[in-house]
Design a protein around this motif. Structure first.
Motif, PDB file in Angstrom:
ATOM      1  N   LEU A  28       0.978  -1.324  -0.293  1.00  0.00           N
ATOM      2  CA  LEU A  28      -0.710  -0.223  -0.145  1.00  0.00           C
ATOM      3  C   LEU A  28       0.865   1.333   0.179  1.00  0.00           C
ATOM      4  O   LEU A  28       0.791   1.675  -0.697  1.00  0.00           O
ATOM      5  N   LEU A  29       2.174   1.841   0.650  1.00  0.00           N
ATOM      6  CA  LEU A  29       2.407   2.140   0.843  1.00  0.00           C
ATOM      7  C   LEU A  29       3.696   2.758   0.012  1.00  0.00           C
ATOM      8  O   LEU A  29       3.913   3.580  -0.530  1.00  0.00           O
ATOM      9  N   GLU A  30       3.903   1.749  -0.950  1.00  0.00           N
ATOM     10  CA  GLU A  30       4.786   1.654  -2.634  1.00  0.00           C
ATOM     11  C   GLU A  30       3.620   2.724  -3.078  1.00  0.00           C
ATOM     12  O   GLU A  30       3.629   3.091  -4.405  1.00  0.00           O
ATOM     13  N   ALA A  31       2.047   1.618  -3.068  1.00  0.00           N
ATOM     14  CA  ALA A  31       1.364   2.916  -4.275  1.00  0.00           C
ATOM     15  C   ALA A  31       0.942   3.984  -4.232  1.00  0.00           C
ATOM     16  O   ALA A  31       0.558   4.657  -4.921  1.00  0.00           O
ATOM     17  N   VAL A  32       0.887   4.288  -2.692  1.00  0.00           N
ATOM     18  CA  VAL A  32       0.528   5.752  -2.151  1.00  0.00           C
ATOM     19  C   VAL A  32       2.046   6.915  -2.454  1.00  0.00           C
ATOM     20  O   VAL A  32       1.514   7.586  -3.674  1.00  0.00           O
ATOM     21  N   GLY A  33       2.853   6.096  -2.750  1.00  0.00           N
ATOM     22  CA  GLY A  33       4.054   6.630  -3.548  1.00  0.00           C
ATOM     23  C   GLY A  33       3.872   7.043  -5.234  1.00  0.00           C
ATOM     24  O   GLY A  33       4.507   8.089  -5.434  1.00  0.00           O
ATOM     25  N   PHE A  34       3.898   5.502  -5.564  1.00  0.00           N
ATOM     26  CA  PHE A  34       3.350   6.329  -7.083  1.00  0.00           C
ATOM     27  C   PHE A  34       2.529   6.784  -7.425  1.00  0.00           C
ATOM     28  O   PHE A  34       2.944   7.959  -8.099  1.00  0.00           O
ATOM     29  N   VAL A  35       1.475   6.254  -6.675  1.00  0.00           N
ATOM     30  CA  VAL A  35      -0.189   7.869  -7.090  1.00  0.00           C
ATOM     31  C   VAL A  35       1.008   9.269  -6.845  1.00  0.00           C
ATOM     32  O   VAL A  35      -0.045   9.863  -7.831  1.00  0.00           O
ATOM     33  N   ASP A  36       1.256   9.174  -5.503  1.00  0.00           N
ATOM     34  CA  ASP A  36       1.654  10.256  -5.738  1.00  0.00           C
ATOM     35  C   ASP A  36       2.835  11.319  -6.430  1.00  0.00           C
ATOM     36  O   ASP A  36       2.270  12.461  -7.350  1.00  0.00           O
ATOM     37  N   ARG A  37       3.680  10.566  -7.066  1.00  0.00           N
ATOM     38  CA  ARG A  37       4.867  10.713  -7.869  1.00  0.00           C
ATOM     39  C   ARG A  37       4.183  10.933  -9.046  1.00  0.00           C
ATOM     40  O   ARG A  37       4.130  12.141  -9.611  1.00  0.00           O
ATOM     41  N   LYS A  38       2.741  10.625  -9.339  1.00  0.00           N
ATOM     42  CA  LYS A  38       1.789  10.771 -11.130  1.00  0.00           C
ATOM     43  C   LYS A  38       0.879  11.756 -10.735  1.00  0.00           C
ATOM     44  O   LYS A  38       0.985  12.204 -11.782  1.00  0.00           O
ATOM     45  N   MET A  39       0.444  11.721  -9.755  1.00  0.00           N
ATOM     46  CA  MET A  39      -0.211  13.282  -9.874  1.00  0.00           C
ATOM     47  C   MET A  39       0.656  14.384  -9.772  1.00  0.00           C
ATOM     48  O   MET A  39       0.877  15.407  -9.981  1.00  0.00           O
ATOM     49  N   ARG A  40       1.810  14.134  -9.175  1.00  0.00           N
ATOM     50  CA  ARG A  40       3.133  15.383  -8.642  1.00  0.00           C
ATOM     51  C   ARG A  40       3.660  15.863 -10.202  1.00  0.00           C
ATOM     52  O   ARG A  40       3.624  17.138 -10.937  1.00  0.00           O
ATOM     53  N   GLU A  41       3.912  14.890 -10.905  1.00  0.00           N
ATOM     54  CA  GLU A  41       4.378  15.173 -12.381  1.00  0.00           C
ATOM     55  C   GLU A  41       3.223  15.809 -13.443  1.00  0.00           C
ATOM     56  O   GLU A  41       3.351  16.692 -13.932  1.00  0.00           O
ATOM     57  N   ILE A  42       1.754  15.633 -12.873  1.00  0.00           N
ATOM     58  CA  ILE A  42       0.981  16.307 -14.073  1.00  0.00           C
ATOM     59  C   ILE A  42       0.183  17.232 -13.718  1.00  0.00           C
ATOM     60  O   ILE A  42       0.819  18.152 -14.198  1.00  0.00           O
ATOM     61  N   ARG A  43       0.705  18.076 -11.753  1.00  0.00           N
ATOM     62  CA  ARG A  43       0.360  18.958 -11.791  1.00  0.00           C
ATOM     63  C   ARG A  43       2.151  20.039 -11.944  1.00  0.00           C
ATOM     64  O   ARG A  43       1.068  21.411 -12.313  1.00  0.00           O
ATOM     65  N   ASP A  44       2.810  19.420 -11.940  1.00  0.00           N
ATOM     66  CA  ASP A  44       4.114  19.714 -12.371  1.00  0.00           C
ATOM     67  C   ASP A  44       4.283  20.566 -14.196  1.00  0.00           C
ATOM     68  O   ASP A  44       4.689  20.937 -13.924  1.00  0.00           O
ATOM     69  N   SER A  45       3.719  20.041 -14.853  1.00  0.00           N
ATOM     70  CA  SER A  45       3.119  19.864 -15.858  1.00  0.00           C
ATOM     71  C   SER A  45       2.540  20.867 -16.478  1.00  0.00           C
ATOM     72  O   SER A  45       2.874  21.140 -18.052  1.00  0.00           O
ATOM     73  N   GLY A  46       1.979  21.586 -15.850  1.00  0.00           N
ATOM     74  CA  GLY A  46       0.815  22.639 -15.960  1.00  0.00           C
ATOM     75  C   GLY A  46      -0.040  23.060 -17.655  1.00  0.00           C
ATOM     76  O   GLY A  46      -0.978  24.063 -16.626  1.00  0.00           O
ATOM     77  N   ASN A  47      -0.064  21.578 -17.135  1.00  0.00           N
ATOM     78  CA  ASN A  47      -1.551  21.521 -18.208  1.00  0.00           C
ATOM     79  C   ASN A  47      -3.061  20.991 -17.526  1.00  0.00           C
ATOM     80  O   ASN A  47      -3.956  21.408 -18.425  1.00  0.00           O
ATOM     81  N   VAL A  48      -3.010  20.820 -16.419  1.00  0.00           N
ATOM     82  CA  VAL A  48      -3.927  20.702 -15.528  1.00  0.00           C
ATOM     83  C   VAL A  48      -3.790  20.862 -14.309  1.00  0.00           C
ATOM     84  O   VAL A  48      -3.216  21.097 -13.786  1.00  0.00           O
ATOM     85  N   MET A  49      -5.294  21.707 -14.521  1.00  0.00           N
ATOM     86  CA  MET A  49      -5.906  22.792 -12.598  1.00  0.00           C
ATOM     87  C   MET A  49      -6.765  22.247 -12.026  1.00  0.00           C
ATOM     88  O   MET A  49      -7.168  21.465 -12.730  1.00  0.00           O
ATOM     89  N   GLY A  50      -6.392  22.302 -10.627  1.00  0.00           N
ATOM     90  CA  GLY A  50      -7.287  21.403  -9.954  1.00  0.00           C
ATOM     91  C   GLY A  50      -7.217  20.156  -9.321  1.00  0.00           C
ATOM     92  O   GLY A  50      -6.450  19.725 -10.258  1.00  0.00           O
ATOM     93  N   ILE A  51      -6.950  19.968  -8.245  1.00  0.00           N
ATOM     94  CA  ILE A  51      -6.864  18.683  -7.934  1.00  0.00           C
ATOM     95  C   ILE A  51      -7.713  17.874  -8.458  1.00  0.00           C
ATOM     96  O   ILE A  51      -7.381  16.734  -8.638  1.00  0.00           O
ATOM     97  N   ASP A  52      -8.657  18.123  -8.578  1.00  0.00           N
ATOM     98  CA  ASP A  52      -9.855  16.601  -8.635  1.00  0.00           C
ATOM     99  C   ASP A  52      -9.470  16.375  -9.845  1.00  0.00           C
ATOM    100  O   ASP A  52      -9.427  15.022 -10.835  1.00  0.00           O
ATOM    101  N   LYS A  53      -8.956  17.436 -11.146  1.00  0.00           N
ATOM    102  CA  LYS A  53      -8.737  16.811 -12.380  1.00  0.00           C
ATOM    103  C   LYS A  53      -6.939  16.410 -12.619  1.00  0.00           C
ATOM    104  O   LYS A  53      -6.972  15.515 -13.340  1.00  0.00           O
ATOM    105  N   VAL A  54      -6.526  16.534 -11.662  1.00  0.00           N
ATOM    106  CA  VAL A  54      -5.198  16.273 -11.378  1.00  0.00           C
ATOM    107  C   VAL A  54      -5.269  15.198 -10.588  1.00  0.00           C
ATOM    108  O   VAL A  54      -4.298  13.497 -11.941  1.00  0.00           O
ATOM    109  N   ALA A  55      -6.066  13.789  -9.736  1.00  0.00           N
ATOM    110  CA  ALA A  55      -6.038  12.509  -9.923  1.00  0.00           C
ATOM    111  C   ALA A  55      -6.628  12.212 -10.585  1.00  0.00           C
ATOM    112  O   ALA A  55      -6.299  11.037 -11.426  1.00  0.00           O
TER     113      ALA A  55
END
Length: 102
Positions: A28-55
């Motif tokens: 589970l902790l590995e999955a949490v880290g994976f999801v966190d990294r994916k969400m940060r990559e998307i957020r940092d790309s600057g193309n998606v706004m809002g946490i719901d859309k990032v998720a």
């Protein structure tokens, strides 16, 4: 049945409490880290706004990767799922035929 415990996890700075079987805590902790990294990559790309859309975008990307993953030994997961679906349909059709006999 395995024992469950409550874990506090953090994804993109937000705290979540999740139930998890004790023997699956590391996974589970590995999955949490994976999801966190994916969400940060998307957020940092600057193309998606809002946490719901990032998720949602992260979920779609992860699902796409999963469905197109090839496991060691050349197993195509998507093809495997299609084959299981066809087998399941064959079994269901056979059961329908058997039920008509009674």
């Amino acid at each position: 049945m395995s024992e469950t415990k409550q874990l506090d996890v953090t994804i993109m700075g937000r705290e979540f409490r999740v139930a998890c079987p004790v023997d699956e805590e590391d996974a589970l902790l590995e999955a949490v880290g994976f999801v966190d990294r994916k969400m940060r990559e998307i957020r940092d790309s600057g193309n998606v706004m809002g946490i719901d859309k990032v998720a949602i975008m992260a979920a779609l990307n992860i699902a796409h990767e999963f469905m197109n993953t090839r496991v060691t030994g050349g197993l195509d997961v998507a093809d495997f799922r299609r084959r299981i679906g066809r087998m399941q349909q064959t079994v269901e059709d056979a059961l329908k035929e058997q039920q008509q006999l009674f």
